[in-house]
Design an enzyme around this catalytic site. Structure first.
Site, PDB file in Angstrom:
ATOM      1  N   SER A 144       0.807  -1.200  -0.001  1.00 60.61           N
ATOM      2  CA  SER A 144      -0.070   0.001  -0.146  1.00 60.61           C
ATOM      3  C   SER A 144       1.002   1.150  -0.087  1.00 60.61           C
ATOM      4  O   SER A 144       1.731   1.356   0.843  1.00 60.61           O
ATOM      5  CB  SER A 144      -0.823   0.030   1.355  1.00 60.61           C
ATOM      6  OG  SER A 144      -1.790   1.295   1.424  1.00 60.61           O
ATOM      7  N   LYS A 170      -1.329  -1.108  -4.155  1.00 57.72           N
ATOM      8  CA  LYS A 170      -2.612  -0.304  -3.967  1.00 57.72           C
ATOM      9  C   LYS A 170      -2.122   1.442  -3.844  1.00 57.72           C
ATOM     10  O   LYS A 170      -1.228   1.486  -3.004  1.00 57.72           O
ATOM     11  CB  LYS A 170      -3.222  -0.572  -2.652  1.00 57.72           C
ATOM     12  CG  LYS A 170      -4.416  -0.206  -1.990  1.00 57.72           C
ATOM     13  CD  LYS A 170      -4.846  -0.723  -1.071  1.00 57.72           C
ATOM     14  CE  LYS A 170      -4.767  -0.031   0.610  1.00 57.72           C
ATOM     15  NZ  LYS A 170      -5.482  -0.650   1.334  1.00 57.72           N
ATOM     16  N   LEU A 171      -2.606   2.178  -4.504  1.00 57.67           N
ATOM     17  CA  LEU A 171      -2.216   3.580  -4.617  1.00 57.67           C
ATOM     18  C   LEU A 171      -3.423   4.309  -3.676  1.00 57.67           C
ATOM     19  O   LEU A 171      -4.665   4.026  -4.116  1.00 57.67           O
ATOM     20  CB  LEU A 171      -2.175   3.956  -5.783  1.00 57.67           C
ATOM     21  CG  LEU A 171      -1.454   3.390  -7.049  1.00 57.67           C
ATOM     22  CD1 LEU A 171      -1.714   3.980  -8.222  1.00 57.67           C
ATOM     23  CD2 LEU A 171       0.065   3.156  -6.373  1.00 57.67           C
ATOM     24  N   LYS A 172      -3.132   4.968  -2.861  1.00 57.55           N
ATOM     25  CA  LYS A 172      -3.994   5.929  -1.982  1.00 57.55           C
ATOM     26  C   LYS A 172      -4.398   6.992  -2.973  1.00 57.55           C
ATOM     27  O   LYS A 172      -3.619   7.812  -3.655  1.00 57.55           O
ATOM     28  CB  LYS A 172      -3.311   6.600  -0.691  1.00 57.55           C
ATOM     29  CG  LYS A 172      -3.108   5.598   0.173  1.00 57.55           C
ATOM     30  CD  LYS A 172      -4.367   4.997   0.901  1.00 57.55           C
ATOM     31  CE  LYS A 172      -3.959   4.066   2.077  1.00 57.55           C
ATOM     32  NZ  LYS A 172      -5.266   3.515   2.669  1.00 57.55           N
ATOM     33  N   ASP A 197      -7.333   3.289  -3.405  1.00 57.65           N
ATOM     34  CA  ASP A 197      -7.969   3.309  -1.873  1.00 57.65           C
ATOM     35  C   ASP A 197      -8.183   4.707  -1.604  1.00 57.65           C
ATOM     36  O   ASP A 197      -7.301   5.400  -1.653  1.00 57.65           O
ATOM     37  CB  ASP A 197      -6.932   2.766  -0.880  1.00 57.65           C
ATOM     38  CG  ASP A 197      -7.945   2.650   0.499  1.00 57.65           C
ATOM     39  OD1 ASP A 197      -9.071   3.063   0.499  1.00 57.65           O
ATOM     40  OD2 ASP A 197      -7.317   2.094   1.421  1.00 57.65           O
ATOM     41  N   ASN A 199     -10.371   5.842   1.027  1.00 62.50           N
ATOM     42  CA  ASN A 199     -10.453   6.180   2.298  1.00 62.50           C
ATOM     43  C   ASN A 199     -11.546   7.181   2.626  1.00 62.50           C
ATOM     44  O   ASN A 199     -11.649   8.266   3.289  1.00 62.50           O
ATOM     45  CB  ASN A 199      -9.248   6.518   3.262  1.00 62.50           C
ATOM     46  CG  ASN A 199      -8.090   5.601   3.235  1.00 62.50           C
ATOM     47  OD1 ASN A 199      -7.101   5.337   2.669  1.00 62.50           O
ATOM     48  ND2 ASN A 199      -8.615   4.367   3.983  1.00 62.50           N
ATOM     49  N   GLU A 226     -10.968   1.094  -3.434  1.00 63.22           N
ATOM     50  CA  GLU A 226     -11.508   0.947  -2.190  1.00 63.22           C
ATOM     51  C   GLU A 226     -12.080   2.183  -1.605  1.00 63.22           C
ATOM     52  O   GLU A 226     -11.673   3.178  -1.560  1.00 63.22           O
ATOM     53  CB  GLU A 226     -10.330   0.260  -1.525  1.00 63.22           C
ATOM     54  CG  GLU A 226     -10.273  -0.147   0.033  1.00 63.22           C
ATOM     55  CD  GLU A 226      -9.121  -0.433   0.503  1.00 63.22           C
ATOM     56  OE1 GLU A 226      -8.086  -0.800  -0.374  1.00 63.22           O
ATOM     57  OE2 GLU A 226      -9.019  -0.795   1.620  1.00 63.22           O
ATOM     58  N   ASP A 251     -14.061  -1.189   2.683  1.00 61.37           N
ATOM     59  CA  ASP A 251     -12.944  -1.362   3.885  1.00 61.37           C
ATOM     60  C   ASP A 251     -13.644  -0.749   5.107  1.00 61.37           C
ATOM     61  O   ASP A 251     -14.500  -1.625   5.747  1.00 61.37           O
ATOM     62  CB  ASP A 251     -11.724  -0.491   3.518  1.00 61.37           C
ATOM     63  CG  ASP A 251     -10.559  -0.714   4.687  1.00 61.37           C
ATOM     64  OD1 ASP A 251     -10.980  -1.471   5.725  1.00 61.37           O
ATOM     65  OD2 ASP A 251      -9.499  -0.013   4.690  1.00 61.37           O
ATOM     66  N   LYS A 275     -10.222  -7.353   6.992  1.00 55.14           N
ATOM     67  CA  LYS A 275      -9.273  -6.789   8.064  1.00 55.14           C
ATOM     68  C   LYS A 275      -9.849  -7.149   9.040  1.00 55.14           C
ATOM     69  O   LYS A 275     -10.809  -7.040   9.755  1.00 55.14           O
ATOM     70  CB  LYS A 275      -9.346  -5.443   7.963  1.00 55.14           C
ATOM     71  CG  LYS A 275      -8.425  -4.713   7.218  1.00 55.14           C
ATOM     72  CD  LYS A 275      -8.101  -3.226   7.423  1.00 55.14           C
ATOM     73  CE  LYS A 275      -7.259  -2.524   6.316  1.00 55.14           C
ATOM     74  NZ  LYS A 275      -7.740  -1.023   6.262  1.00 55.14           N
ATOM     75  N   GLY A 303      -4.354  -4.822   5.476  1.00 56.93           N
ATOM     76  CA  GLY A 303      -3.410  -4.397   6.385  1.00 56.93           C
ATOM     77  C   GLY A 303      -3.345  -3.098   7.224  1.00 56.93           C
ATOM     78  O   GLY A 303      -4.328  -2.407   6.900  1.00 56.93           O
TER      79      GLY A 303
END
Ligand code: OSB
Ligand code: MG
Length: 394
Positions: A144, A170-172, A197, A199, A226, A251, A275, A303
């Site tokens: 990540s 995985k790229l934010k 992702d 968030n 995500e 998530d 998770k 994670g």
């Protein structure tokens, strides 16, 4: 086997990260984490609470988890004389929320139980699963990548992990820069598995605006997007999933196996990030995994920048047959130069071996633990008749 619980130690650690790691939840320069050691007449076990230092990813945070552990969770486990991993969730069922704390304590009891029985966690979790499949011997690794100041910096960081053998990144992402970022990574690595992702960063515009903003990603073959919207917005995600061809993964929204069923049922996601901390335990995570497997919904193991303890447990979980996509499974050295437990290592073929030793299958580095510990408290199980609600601080 008759195991006598002698007590539980809580240890707060602060383990330096090799480089700062940023997400919408904040910038970590060290991993402050709450660890638990359960001590039995037959030996001990270790667990890790995945809560971050701040309540910015979920309501839990390290100091809050420590307070709830000392005041409620540990006294309940001691009073109940809990002796197995499967007894932890029922004993803590009276506590609402605090899933990451519950998962960390369950991990410690599972580790103690399985060490005494000589059984690896992966084998135990596979036996708890309804799929009837054995665990894999190794799992594909993934990293990540934190938020970066520029696309150039991002590409350089991805290059450093691809060179090490990682096959999935995985790229934010944030609204605005996502198209350019993903295009640049895809251009350089046509065969790489790319996930993104958010968030929850697309929540302010709502589902229709999110579908428009995310549309450019469609050209670059991302495995999933995500958590684009808020944790509580299941219907918004269902709406978005109907507006975009991109696979939506959840998530933050998923905090129980029943919640995973609901999200799949209402069409809020077509991919699931499992998770254990967020779900309240590794055994609850197996249930979530079984739900995904039964519904043929792709799942992967998420994670939380864990130390070697949580990392080893995640690798064991990820070895179950229903984890059909590579997850946030990286070697300890992805985040740490020196870890409190290990080793969890990346193989040159881009996989991580599933620990084969009993319990978590990693050893505590006592010297490192001593250096990184910032608070410790020991809570003995007192003979019946004496109040067991307060521990001794050392
Ligand atoms: O959203 O998946 C997330 C880390 C901490 C909090 C939230 C998230 C993450 C990650 C995983 O992205 C990082 C990792 O452990 O590899
Ligand atoms: Mg996430």
């Amino acid at each position: 086997m008759n195991r006598e619980l002698a007590g539980i130690e809580l240890v707060k650690v602060e383990v330096p990260l090799r480089r700062p790691w940023s997400s919408a939840a904040g910038t970590l320069t060290t991993r402050e984490s709450l660890l638990a050691r359960v001590v039995f007449s037959t030996g001990e076990g270790w667990g890790e609470c995945a809560a971050l230092p701040w309540p910015t990813y979920s309501p839990e945070y390290t100091d809050g988890a420590m307070a709830v552990a000392e005041r409620y969770a540990v006294p309940a486990l001691l009073a109940g004389s809990v002796s197995s991993g499967s007894a932890v969730a029922p004993a803590l069922g009276f506590l609402k929320g605090h899933n990451m704390l519950k998962a960390g304590l369950e991990m410690a009891f599972l580790d103690a139980e399985l060490r005494a029985a000589g059984k690896p966690l992966a084998v135990h979790l596979a036996r708890c699963s309804a799929t009837g499949q054995p665990p894999a011997g190794s799992v594909p690794a993934g990293v990540s990548i934190g938020l970066k100041a520029s696309t150039g910096e991002l590409v350089d960081e991805v290059a450093s992990f691809v060179d090490l053998g990682y096959r999935r990144v995985k790229l934010k992402i944030l609204p605005g820069s996502e198209g350019e970022m993903v295009a640049a990574v895809r251009r350089r690595w046509p065969g790489l598995t790319i996930m993104v992702d958010a968030n929850g960063a697309y929540a302010p515009g709502g589902p229709a605006r999110a579908a428009e903003q995310l549309a450019p990603l469609g050209a670059h073959g991302v495995a999933c997007v995500e958590q684009p919207l808020s944790a509580g917005d299941l219907l918004g995600h269902a709406h978005l999933a109907r507006l975009t061809p991109l696979p939506i993964c959840l998530d933050e929204s998923l905090t129980s196996a029943a919640g995973v069923s609901l999200a799949i049922e209402v069409g809020a996601c077509s991919v699931v990030n499992i998770k254990a901390g967020r779900l309240g335990g590794y055994l609850e995570a197996v249930k979530a995994h079984d739900i995904c497997a039964a519904a043929s919904v792709p799942a992967w193991c998420g994670g939380m920048v864990e130390t070697g303890l949580g990392r080893a447990a995640n690798v064991a979980l990820a070895s179950l047959s229903g984890f059909t996509l590579p997850g946030d499974i990286s070697g300890s050295s992805r985040f740490f130069d020196c870890d409190v437990a290990g080793p969890v290592e990346l193989s040159p073929d881009g996989t991580v071996a599933v620990p084969s030793g009993p319990g978590l299958g990693v050893e505590m580095d006592v010297a490192a633990l001593g250096r990184f510990a910032t608070a410790r408290s020991w809570h003995p199980r007192l003979p019946t008749g004496l109040a067991a609600s307060s521990g001794q601080r050392s």
